[in-house]
Design a protein around this motif. Structure first.
Motif, short mmCIF file in Angstrom:
data_model
loop_
_atom_site.label_atom_id
_atom_site.label_comp_id
_atom_site.label_asym_id
_atom_site.label_seq_id
_atom_site.Cartn_x
_atom_site.Cartn_y
_atom_site.Cartn_z
N GLY A 196 5.60 15.93 24.37
CA GLY A 196 5.99 16.94 23.40
C GLY A 196 6.14 16.44 21.99
N SER A 197 5.84 15.18 21.74
CA SER A 197 5.90 14.68 20.37
C SER A 197 4.72 13.75 20.11
CB SER A 197 7.21 13.94 20.10
OG SER A 197 7.31 12.77 20.87
N TYR A 198 4.33 13.63 18.86
CA TYR A 198 3.20 12.78 18.49
C TYR A 198 3.44 12.18 17.11
CZ TYR A 198 1.58 16.06 14.93
OH TYR A 198 1.50 16.84 13.80
N VAL A 199 2.71 11.11 16.82
CA VAL A 199 2.69 10.54 15.48
C VAL A 199 1.30 9.94 15.26
CG1 VAL A 199 3.68 8.36 16.32
CG2 VAL A 199 3.71 8.88 13.87
N ALA A 215 -4.26 6.94 5.10
CA ALA A 215 -4.38 6.84 3.65
C ALA A 215 -3.69 8.05 3.01
CB ALA A 215 -5.85 6.79 3.24
N SER A 216 -2.89 7.80 1.98
CA SER A 216 -2.11 8.87 1.37
C SER A 216 -2.89 9.59 0.27
CB SER A 216 -0.81 8.31 0.80
OG SER A 216 -1.08 7.37 -0.23
N LYS A 217 -2.25 10.60 -0.31
CA LYS A 217 -2.85 11.42 -1.37
C LYS A 217 -4.11 12.14 -0.89
CE LYS A 217 -1.21 8.40 -5.11
NZ LYS A 217 -0.78 7.24 -4.27
N GLY A 222 0.82 -1.20 0.00
CA GLY A 222 0.00 0.00 0.00
C GLY A 222 0.85 1.25 0.00
N THR A 223 0.24 2.39 0.31
CA THR A 223 0.96 3.66 0.27
C THR A 223 0.72 4.53 1.51
OG1 THR A 223 -0.85 4.73 -0.95
CG2 THR A 223 0.90 3.71 -2.25
N ASN A 224 0.24 3.94 2.59
CA ASN A 224 -0.08 4.73 3.78
C ASN A 224 1.11 5.57 4.24
OD1 ASN A 224 -2.57 3.59 3.76
ND2 ASN A 224 -2.38 2.51 5.70
N GLY A 225 0.80 6.79 4.69
CA GLY A 225 1.80 7.65 5.27
C GLY A 225 1.43 7.99 6.70
N ASP A 238 2.62 9.34 -0.22
CA ASP A 238 2.86 7.90 -0.23
C ASP A 238 4.07 7.52 0.61
OD1 ASP A 238 0.83 7.94 -2.05
OD2 ASP A 238 2.02 7.29 -3.77
N CYS A 239 3.85 6.65 1.58
CA CYS A 239 4.94 6.02 2.35
C CYS A 239 5.89 7.02 3.01
CB CYS A 239 5.72 5.06 1.45
SG CYS A 239 4.71 3.75 0.73
N LYS A 240 5.37 8.20 3.36
CA LYS A 240 6.20 9.22 3.98
C LYS A 240 5.55 9.76 5.25
CE LYS A 240 8.40 10.85 -0.29
NZ LYS A 240 8.61 12.04 -1.17
N ALA A 241 6.40 10.29 6.12
CA ALA A 241 5.92 10.97 7.31
C ALA A 241 5.90 12.47 7.05
CB ALA A 241 6.82 10.66 8.50
N THR A 242 4.73 13.07 7.18
CA THR A 242 4.62 14.52 7.02
C THR A 242 4.98 15.19 8.33
OG1 THR A 242 2.84 14.31 5.39
CG2 THR A 242 3.04 16.43 6.53
#
Length: 277
Positions: A233-236, A241-243, A185-188, A267-271
């Motif tokens: 102080g941090s989150y993810v 789903a990408s795009k 898949g392409t989840n980010g 796709d497959c990246k962390a924003t």
């Protein structure tokens, strides 16, 4: 892990439609039972049947979440807390990777992908729908009513999916769970720091991300997610789903809500996205 009851209150607020409602005394029904419904299917992006729970928050034209229990004296009236109906739960014995359509589970029943919310009141115009991906972990426990306990959420292969706002009367709506990159898949994801004005890390009570993509946009795997906090102080927010662009709502420890919009997921990246509290 948050439950649907915690998430749905934030979903209503995300749409900018549902005001906070004070507890109200018992009241007469606010609507009649139309018998109308919303229905569809849910399955993985790769076409496999999946283990999911589905939350529905049915709303009126003013965006207020409604009581949809026909046996309740306040049927069709505004409600607070929890979903409008108990969560639907499909395919208890299916593991995190899903199974072929119509597979026989260990209890002898076949997997399904059909869902439906019915007995909608006459003042209902649509519903928010949230799907949580789950996976069988070897425990067929049952609750006090004899229903299977929810398995734990898992985002190893599939992310969660949501729809807002699906009109009353919609049928055969497909909901697809987006897949992670390791499965093709392409989840980010969205991740960053939570900081005060001086740049110090800040803890928050909760943080959610919902897609801004319309409910009926092809290919039907609109995403949403619940933040994890690896440290203060941090989150993810993983497995989105990408795009698509997302809106984030964070609730501080003292109850303030921080709103951010238009955050893209590729796709497959962390924003990367830092939030000032």
């Amino acid at each position: 892990m948050r439950t649907g009851r915690a998430v749905v209150a934030a979903v209503a607020l995300v749409a900018g439609l549902v005001p906070a409602l004070a507890s109200a005394p018992a009241q007469a029904a606010c609507a009649t039972n139309t018998g109308k419904s919303i229905s569809g299917t849910v399955f993985g992006q790769d076409g496999r049947d999946v283990n999911v729970s589905i939350g529905f928050d049915v709303v009126d034209a003013n965006g207020r979440a409604l009581n949809t229990d026909p046996k309740s004296a306040s049927y069709g009236c505004a409600k607070t807390g929890g979903y409008s109906v108990p969560q639907s739960y499909l395919n208890h014995f299916v593991g995190p990777e899903g199974v072929a359509q119509g597979s026989t589970m260990k209890d002898g029943t076949r997997t399904t992908r059909a869902w439906r919310v019915g007995s909608l009141p006459s003042n209902a115009v649509g519903a928010y729908i949230e799907v949580y991906h789950r996976g069988y972990t070897g425990s067929p426990c049952r609750d006090a009513n004899g229903n299977y306990c929810f398995n734990k959420q898992t985002l190893t292969k599939y992310g969660n999916s949501n729809k807002h706002t699906v009109p009353v009367g919609t049928t055969n709506l497909p909901i697809r769970l987006p897949m992670t990159c390791q499965y093709g898949g392409t989840n980010g994801s969205i991740q960053g720091r939570l900081l005060d004005a001086a740049g110090n890390p800040v803890r928050v009570r909760s943080l959610y991300a919902w897609t801004e993509t319309k409910w009926n946009a092809f290919p039907y795997y609109q995403g949403w997610g619940i933040a994890q906090f690896p440290r203060d102080g941090s989150y993810v927010v993983p497995s989105l789903a990408s795009k698509q662009k997302y809106r984030i709502w964070a609730t501080t420890m003292d109850g303030r809500v921080i709103k951010k919009f238009g955050i893209p997921v590729s796709d497959c990246k962390a924003t990367p996205f830092n939030i000032r509290i």
